[in-house]
Design a protein around this motif. Structure first.
Motif, mmCIF file in Angstrom:
data_model
loop_
_atom_site.group_PDB
_atom_site.id
_atom_site.type_symbol
_atom_site.label_atom_id
_atom_site.label_comp_id
_atom_site.label_asym_id
_atom_site.label_seq_id
_atom_site.Cartn_x
_atom_site.Cartn_y
_atom_site.Cartn_z
ATOM 1 N N VAL A 5 17.936 32.879 51.796
ATOM 2 C CA VAL A 5 17.562 31.622 51.157
ATOM 3 C C VAL A 5 16.047 31.471 51.141
ATOM 4 O O VAL A 5 15.369 31.790 52.111
ATOM 5 C CB VAL A 5 18.196 30.438 51.923
ATOM 6 C CG1 VAL A 5 17.728 29.107 51.359
ATOM 7 C CG2 VAL A 5 19.703 30.543 51.862
ATOM 8 N N LYS A 6 15.544 31.008 50.035
ATOM 9 C CA LYS A 6 14.110 30.732 49.942
ATOM 10 C C LYS A 6 13.897 29.241 49.712
ATOM 11 O O LYS A 6 14.659 28.605 49.007
ATOM 12 C CB LYS A 6 13.503 31.516 48.785
ATOM 13 C CG LYS A 6 13.055 32.888 49.168
ATOM 14 C CD LYS A 6 11.838 33.263 48.344
ATOM 15 C CE LYS A 6 11.445 34.723 48.477
ATOM 16 N NZ LYS A 6 11.384 35.223 49.817
ATOM 17 N N TYR A 7 12.841 28.753 50.317
ATOM 18 C CA TYR A 7 12.512 27.347 50.170
ATOM 19 C C TYR A 7 11.195 27.172 49.446
ATOM 20 O O TYR A 7 10.294 27.993 49.593
ATOM 21 C CB TYR A 7 12.405 26.680 51.558
ATOM 22 C CG TYR A 7 13.707 26.634 52.287
ATOM 23 C CD1 TYR A 7 14.526 25.509 52.187
ATOM 24 C CD2 TYR A 7 14.118 27.699 53.071
ATOM 25 C CE1 TYR A 7 15.734 25.453 52.857
ATOM 26 C CE2 TYR A 7 15.327 27.661 53.742
ATOM 27 C CZ TYR A 7 16.134 26.533 53.632
ATOM 28 O OH TYR A 7 17.325 26.496 54.293
ATOM 29 N N CYS A 8 11.106 26.078 48.752
ATOM 30 C CA CYS A 8 9.836 25.699 48.162
ATOM 31 C C CYS A 8 8.865 25.393 49.298
ATOM 32 O O CYS A 8 9.200 24.649 50.212
ATOM 33 C CB CYS A 8 10.034 24.471 47.280
ATOM 34 S SG CYS A 8 8.490 23.748 46.742
ATOM 35 N N GLU A 9 7.683 25.998 49.255
ATOM 36 C CA GLU A 9 6.680 25.811 50.320
ATOM 37 C C GLU A 9 6.142 24.385 50.368
ATOM 38 O O GLU A 9 5.607 23.953 51.375
ATOM 39 C CB GLU A 9 5.487 26.744 50.078
ATOM 40 C CG GLU A 9 5.781 28.196 50.309
ATOM 41 C CD GLU A 9 5.722 28.566 51.787
ATOM 42 O OE1 GLU A 9 5.010 27.895 52.547
ATOM 43 O OE2 GLU A 9 6.400 29.530 52.163
ATOM 44 N N LYS A 12 9.875 21.900 50.666
ATOM 45 C CA LYS A 12 10.807 22.430 51.675
ATOM 46 C C LYS A 12 12.280 22.316 51.300
ATOM 47 O O LYS A 12 13.139 22.272 52.166
ATOM 48 C CB LYS A 12 10.595 21.752 53.044
ATOM 49 C CG LYS A 12 9.158 21.700 53.503
ATOM 50 C CD LYS A 12 8.619 23.086 53.789
ATOM 51 C CE LYS A 12 7.193 22.991 54.315
ATOM 52 N NZ LYS A 12 6.520 24.278 54.298
ATOM 53 N N ILE A 13 12.541 22.244 50.020
ATOM 54 C CA ILE A 13 13.927 22.186 49.557
ATOM 55 C C ILE A 13 14.330 23.571 49.078
ATOM 56 O O ILE A 13 13.498 24.324 48.560
ATOM 57 C CB ILE A 13 14.064 21.149 48.412
ATOM 58 C CG1 ILE A 13 13.742 19.753 48.943
ATOM 59 C CG2 ILE A 13 15.460 21.188 47.798
ATOM 60 C CD1 ILE A 13 13.601 18.699 47.870
ATOM 61 N N ASP A 14 15.589 23.924 49.264
ATOM 62 C CA ASP A 14 16.033 25.251 48.835
ATOM 63 C C ASP A 14 16.509 25.215 47.385
ATOM 64 O O ASP A 14 17.323 24.403 46.994
ATOM 65 C CB ASP A 14 17.020 25.796 49.887
ATOM 66 C CG ASP A 14 18.399 26.143 49.386
ATOM 67 O OD1 ASP A 14 18.492 26.809 48.352
ATOM 68 O OD2 ASP A 14 19.369 25.779 50.048
ATOM 69 N N CYS A 33 9.027 25.357 43.793
ATOM 70 C CA CYS A 33 9.981 24.982 42.750
ATOM 71 C C CYS A 33 9.217 24.594 41.476
ATOM 72 O O CYS A 33 7.992 24.481 41.492
ATOM 73 C CB CYS A 33 10.863 23.837 43.228
ATOM 74 S SG CYS A 33 9.981 22.284 43.473
#
Ligand SMILES: [Zn+2]
Length: 55
Positions: A5-9, A12-14, A33
């Protein structure tokens, strides 16, 4: 790509789709994102697009 899983830096939402960008002079790549991408891009001369990442 692996299935991790990657999150928006920034927020912090995936997300299933993220954008690889540079937005600082540090030349560090981060994933954000689409919404955060638009914010980073705005009036930012250091902004650089490095591709799209899909889950
Ligand atoms: Zn975001």
């Amino acid at each position: 790509m692996t299935g991790r899983v990657k999150y928006c830096e920034v927020c912090k939402i995936d997300f299933s789709i993220l954008f690889r960008v540079q937005y600082q002079t540090s030349k560090e790549w981060i994933f954000v994102c689409h919404e955060c991408l638009l914010n980073l891009k705005k009036d930012n001369p250091a902004y650089k697009y490095g591709g799209t990442w899909k889950k």
